[in-house]
Design an enzyme around this catalytic site. Structure first.
Site, PDB file in Angstrom:
ATOM      1  N   HIS A 254       1.563  -2.319   5.588  1.00 48.53           N
ATOM      2  CA  HIS A 254       1.356  -2.622   4.161  1.00 48.53           C
ATOM      3  C   HIS A 254       2.368  -1.860   3.298  1.00 48.53           C
ATOM      4  O   HIS A 254       2.753  -2.336   2.234  1.00 48.53           O
ATOM      5  CB  HIS A 254      -0.053  -2.206   3.734  1.00 48.53           C
TER       6      HIS A 254
ATOM      7  N   GLU B 227      -7.764  -8.180  13.050  1.00 47.23           N
ATOM      8  CA  GLU B 227      -8.386  -8.303  11.717  1.00 47.23           C
ATOM      9  C   GLU B 227      -8.089  -9.689  11.154  1.00 47.23           C
ATOM     10  O   GLU B 227      -6.930 -10.012  10.883  1.00 47.23           O
ATOM     11  CB  GLU B 227      -7.821  -7.232  10.765  1.00 47.23           C
TER      12      GLU B 227
ATOM     13  N   HIS C 162      -5.698  -9.886   7.832  1.00 46.63           N
ATOM     14  CA  HIS C 162      -4.439  -9.130   7.691  1.00 46.63           C
ATOM     15  C   HIS C 162      -3.233  -9.979   8.148  1.00 46.63           C
ATOM     16  O   HIS C 162      -3.158 -10.394   9.302  1.00 46.63           O
ATOM     17  CB  HIS C 162      -4.587  -7.856   8.528  1.00 46.63           C
TER      18      HIS C 162
ATOM     19  N   ASP D  84      -3.884  -8.469   2.758  1.00 45.30           N
ATOM     20  CA  ASP D  84      -5.238  -8.668   3.278  1.00 45.30           C
ATOM     21  C   ASP D  84      -5.926  -9.658   2.344  1.00 45.30           C
ATOM     22  O   ASP D  84      -5.971  -9.424   1.118  1.00 45.30           O
ATOM     23  CB  ASP D  84      -6.038  -7.352   3.243  1.00 45.30           C
TER      24      ASP D  84
ATOM     25  N   ARG E   3       0.862  -1.206   0.000  1.00 44.33           N
ATOM     26  CA  ARG E   3       0.000   0.000   0.000  1.00 44.33           C
ATOM     27  C   ARG E   3       0.885   1.239   0.000  1.00 44.33           C
ATOM     28  O   ARG E   3       1.619   1.467   0.975  1.00 44.33           O
ATOM     29  CB  ARG E   3      -0.878  -0.019   1.251  1.00 44.33           C
TER      30      ARG E   3
HETATM   31  C1  LIG Z   1      -7.507  -0.885   6.550  1.00 39.85           C
HETATM   32  C2  LIG Z   1      -7.254  -2.363   6.791  1.00 39.85           C
HETATM   33  N1  LIG Z   1      -7.443  -3.078   5.580  1.00 39.85           N
HETATM   34  C3  LIG Z   1      -5.858  -2.586   7.329  1.00 39.85           C
HETATM   35  O1  LIG Z   1      -4.997  -3.017   6.602  1.00 39.85           O
HETATM   36  N2  LIG Z   1      -5.660  -2.243   8.600  1.00 39.85           N
HETATM   37  C4  LIG Z   1      -4.349  -2.283   9.192  1.00 39.85           C
HETATM   38  C5  LIG Z   1      -4.407  -1.985  10.661  1.00 39.85           C
HETATM   39  C6  LIG Z   1      -3.444  -1.289   8.489  1.00 39.85           C
HETATM   40  O2  LIG Z   1      -3.937  -0.242   8.068  1.00 39.85           O
HETATM   41  O3  LIG Z   1      -2.228  -1.554   8.410  1.00 39.85           O
HETATM   42 ZN   LIG Z   2      -4.298  -5.059   6.181  1.00 44.62          ZN
END
Ligand SMILES: C[C@@H](N)C(=O)N[C@H](C)C(=O)O
Ligand SMILES: [Zn+2]
Length: 295
Positions: A207, A274, A277, A214, A163
């Site tokens: 990420h 989560e 994740h 995820d 990400r």
């Molecule tokens: C936003 C969700 N998909 C996620 O990845 N949450 C964790 C905590 C993150 O943002 O790293």
């Molecule tokens: Zn995640």
């Protein structure tokens, strides 16, 4: 009106011992409580652990108010992290990110942040294509998980991989806009929007280090695949999404356990809040945050 949500201590910055915060203390308390529950610990030890856990889960956590720095401090954190990003590179391959699907063609891609089917309700900054990019060791490990599951008639459906940091900043801006509650009924019906940043949406996300993914499981019959029931959808920000939540059915628990076992076999560790994740351990590039766009 833009209001910054309650500040939480970023995971990337070492925390002073006295500074218990929502995120870390809840995480530790969760682990302590779980260990106490699993072990045959004495009643007293278990009671203490559960008390610590209960305290940490109180709204607002422990010492977050006395710590709460100003908006400027939050901004500084974001900027400090920016300076650790890989400079001017705008080519994912040049920083070692690879297309996971090229190593595991069976991966089903459902990259939510490249479109509007996500909690923000719009494509997220930095996602120009629905691709799953990961550092090579993470992509290789994911490919092994995928091969292993295929022999059981299962596939992996991936929602997010690497990400870009600019995407995380987009999430932070969205979290700060308390007037925008459009996705609340679907994504966080039981939480105040101010609670999301920290536990469920990281202001500095693993990420961005390229080894976190995820995902969920799906069962395929020929070309038709259906996701397994995990008890909540992806990105449902709620305690029911905590991997070991008690309020899920035996079937849902079994499905979460199955995903966790498959991922753990290849070195991925789950984030207990989560079920979807996972991060490869040890991380290939633990101190490095990337901000190259996904194209
Ligand atoms: C936003 C969700 N998909 C996620 O990845 N949450 C964790 C905590 C993150 O943002 O790293
Ligand atoms: Zn995640």
């Amino acid at each position: 009106m833009m209001v910054l949500p309650r500040w939480r201590w970023p995971r990337s910055i070492p925390m002073p011992i006295s500074a218990t915060t929502t995120k870390t203390s809840r995480f530790r308390a969760y682990a302590i409580a779980k260990a106490a529950r699993n072990r045959k610990s004495s009643g007293a030890l278990r009671a203490i652990a559960l008390l610590v856990a209960a305290f940490a889960f109180l709204p607002g956590g422990c010492a977050s108010t006395s710590l709460a720095p100003s908006v400027t401090a939050q901004q500084a954190t974001i900027e400090r992290n920016d300076s650790r990003a890989v400079g001017s590179a705008d080519n994912a391959e040049s920083v070692g990110l690879v297309d996971a699907q090229s190593l595991a063609p069976g991966l089903q891609l459902d990259i939510r942040y490249a479109g509007s089917d996500n909690f923000v309700g719009a494509p997220i900054d930095g996602y120009h294509a629905p691709r799953c990019l990961l550092l090579r060791p993470a992509a290789q490990a994911l490919a092994r998980v995928e091969r292993d599951l295929r022999t059981q008639g299962l596939r992996l459906r991936v929602f997010d991989c690497y990400r870009p940091m600019r995407a995380v900043r987009h999430f932070v801006r969205w979290a700060a806009d308390l007037e925008d509650q459009a996705s609340k009924p679907i994504y966080y019906p039981r939480l105040d929007k101010r609670e999301l940043l920290g536990d469920y949406i990281a202001p500095t996300s693993g990420h961005s280090r390229g080894a976190t993914v995820d995902l969920t499981l799906e069962r395929c019959d020929g070309a038709t695949c259906a996701p397994l029931d995990m008890g909540t959808p992806f990105d449902f920000f709620d305690s029911r999404a905590n991997t070991d939540a008690a309020d899920v059915t035996a079937l849902q628990r079994g499905n979460r356990d199955r995903l966790r076992a498959a991922m753990q076999r290849e070195g991925f560790r789950n984030y207990p809040l989560e079920w979807w994740h996972y991060t490869l351990q040890p991380e290939p590039s633990p101190g490095r945050y990337y901000d190259v766009p996904v194209r």
